[in-house]
Write a protein that holds these residues in place. Sequence first.
Motif, mmCIF file in Angstrom:
data_model
loop_
_atom_site.group_PDB
_atom_site.id
_atom_site.type_symbol
_atom_site.label_atom_id
_atom_site.label_comp_id
_atom_site.label_asym_id
_atom_site.label_seq_id
_atom_site.Cartn_x
_atom_site.Cartn_y
_atom_site.Cartn_z
ATOM 1 N N LEU A 67 0.837 -1.202 0.000
ATOM 2 C CA LEU A 67 0.000 0.000 0.000
ATOM 3 C C LEU A 67 0.872 1.252 0.000
ATOM 4 C CD1 LEU A 67 -2.802 -0.938 2.571
ATOM 5 C CD2 LEU A 67 -3.049 -0.684 0.094
ATOM 6 N N GLY A 68 0.537 2.207 -0.849
ATOM 7 C CA GLY A 68 1.265 3.465 -0.894
ATOM 8 C C GLY A 68 2.570 3.412 -1.672
ATOM 9 N N THR A 69 2.915 2.267 -2.237
ATOM 10 C CA THR A 69 4.139 2.156 -3.036
ATOM 11 C C THR A 69 3.775 2.195 -4.520
ATOM 12 O OG1 THR A 69 4.132 -0.263 -3.301
ATOM 13 C CG2 THR A 69 5.070 0.617 -1.245
ATOM 14 N N ASP A 70 4.790 2.249 -5.369
ATOM 15 C CA ASP A 70 4.545 2.192 -6.811
ATOM 16 C C ASP A 70 3.992 0.832 -7.223
ATOM 17 O OD1 ASP A 70 5.422 4.767 -7.163
ATOM 18 O OD2 ASP A 70 7.453 4.193 -7.766
ATOM 19 N N SER A 71 4.130 -0.169 -6.354
ATOM 20 C CA SER A 71 3.652 -1.524 -6.652
ATOM 21 C C SER A 71 2.335 -1.850 -5.962
ATOM 22 C CB SER A 71 4.708 -2.544 -6.230
ATOM 23 O OG SER A 71 5.906 -2.341 -6.933
ATOM 24 N N GLU A 72 1.651 -0.820 -5.472
ATOM 25 C CA GLU A 72 0.379 -1.058 -4.789
ATOM 26 C C GLU A 72 -0.562 -1.848 -5.700
ATOM 27 O OE1 GLU A 72 -3.299 1.468 -2.791
ATOM 28 O OE2 GLU A 72 -1.326 2.398 -3.012
ATOM 29 N N LEU A 73 -1.184 -2.872 -5.136
ATOM 30 C CA LEU A 73 -2.094 -3.712 -5.906
ATOM 31 C C LEU A 73 -3.375 -2.941 -6.215
ATOM 32 C CD1 LEU A 73 -0.049 -5.745 -4.708
ATOM 33 C CD2 LEU A 73 -1.904 -7.358 -4.607
ATOM 34 N N ILE A 74 -3.841 -3.071 -7.434
ATOM 35 C CA ILE A 74 -5.047 -2.386 -7.889
ATOM 36 C C ILE A 74 -6.090 -3.447 -8.198
ATOM 37 C CG2 ILE A 74 -6.047 -0.915 -9.669
ATOM 38 C CD1 ILE A 74 -3.190 0.244 -10.036
ATOM 39 N N LYS A 75 -7.263 -3.280 -7.627
ATOM 40 C CA LYS A 75 -8.334 -4.246 -7.838
ATOM 41 C C LYS A 75 -8.925 -4.104 -9.233
ATOM 42 C CE LYS A 75 -12.727 -5.849 -6.054
ATOM 43 N NZ LYS A 75 -13.725 -5.781 -5.017
ATOM 44 N N ILE A 76 -9.081 -5.235 -9.871
ATOM 45 C CA ILE A 76 -9.776 -5.283 -11.154
ATOM 46 C C ILE A 76 -11.159 -5.847 -10.877
ATOM 47 C CG2 ILE A 76 -9.828 -6.349 -13.427
ATOM 48 C CD1 ILE A 76 -6.764 -6.383 -13.302
ATOM 49 N N THR A 77 -12.169 -5.124 -11.246
ATOM 50 C CA THR A 77 -13.532 -5.539 -10.942
ATOM 51 C C THR A 77 -14.075 -6.451 -12.037
ATOM 52 O OG1 THR A 77 -13.872 -3.461 -9.778
ATOM 53 C CG2 THR A 77 -15.837 -4.713 -10.376
ATOM 54 N N LEU A 78 -14.497 -7.610 -11.634
ATOM 55 C CA LEU A 78 -15.122 -8.572 -12.537
ATOM 56 C C LEU A 78 -16.637 -8.445 -12.398
ATOM 57 C CD1 LEU A 78 -12.800 -11.628 -11.809
ATOM 58 C CD2 LEU A 78 -12.665 -10.026 -13.708
#
Length: 159
Positions: A67-78
């Motif tokens: 969280l808060g990094t350039d690699s923060e996971l982004i949710k993809i909504t299905l």
Amino acid sequence: MDFPCTWRSYFKQQAYHLGIALESNGNDASGGYAYKDMVDIWKAADATGSDLIGQWWATETTYVSLLGTDSELIKITLPVATESCIKARASYDRCDENATPSEEHGAKEGACGEKPIGIRNVVVGNLQTNIEENKNLVAAMSPAYDFVNNFDLTELQIY
């Protein structure tokens, strides 16, 4: 990046029917990765600034650490999970190396996102913990645990 074959996953069904051109190339029968390897892959992608698409869950420490990094996971909504979608999900042994593409892909109607985590799990778990850890005889004699545990209203019926 898919979960290990011993874990529940609908990645192949979702990717196939939703036209998502991804596959997982892990070492197990389903193409999934062991948990430790998945964590190492997320960390390596973060350290190298590499792109990565995979499944994960929001309460796990790897997710939180990014969280808060350039690699923060982004949710993809299905597509939203419905009762009919959940019932149409592919049901096969993910560790079976002889599973056919038809078994892995299942029906198009089963390609949806995850259903919400139910409050029933929290309530039943808390009641069980109270009974076991606190030796709470009043709670053990109460019909509340059996009532809640056998209550038949799904989370999807609430929405």
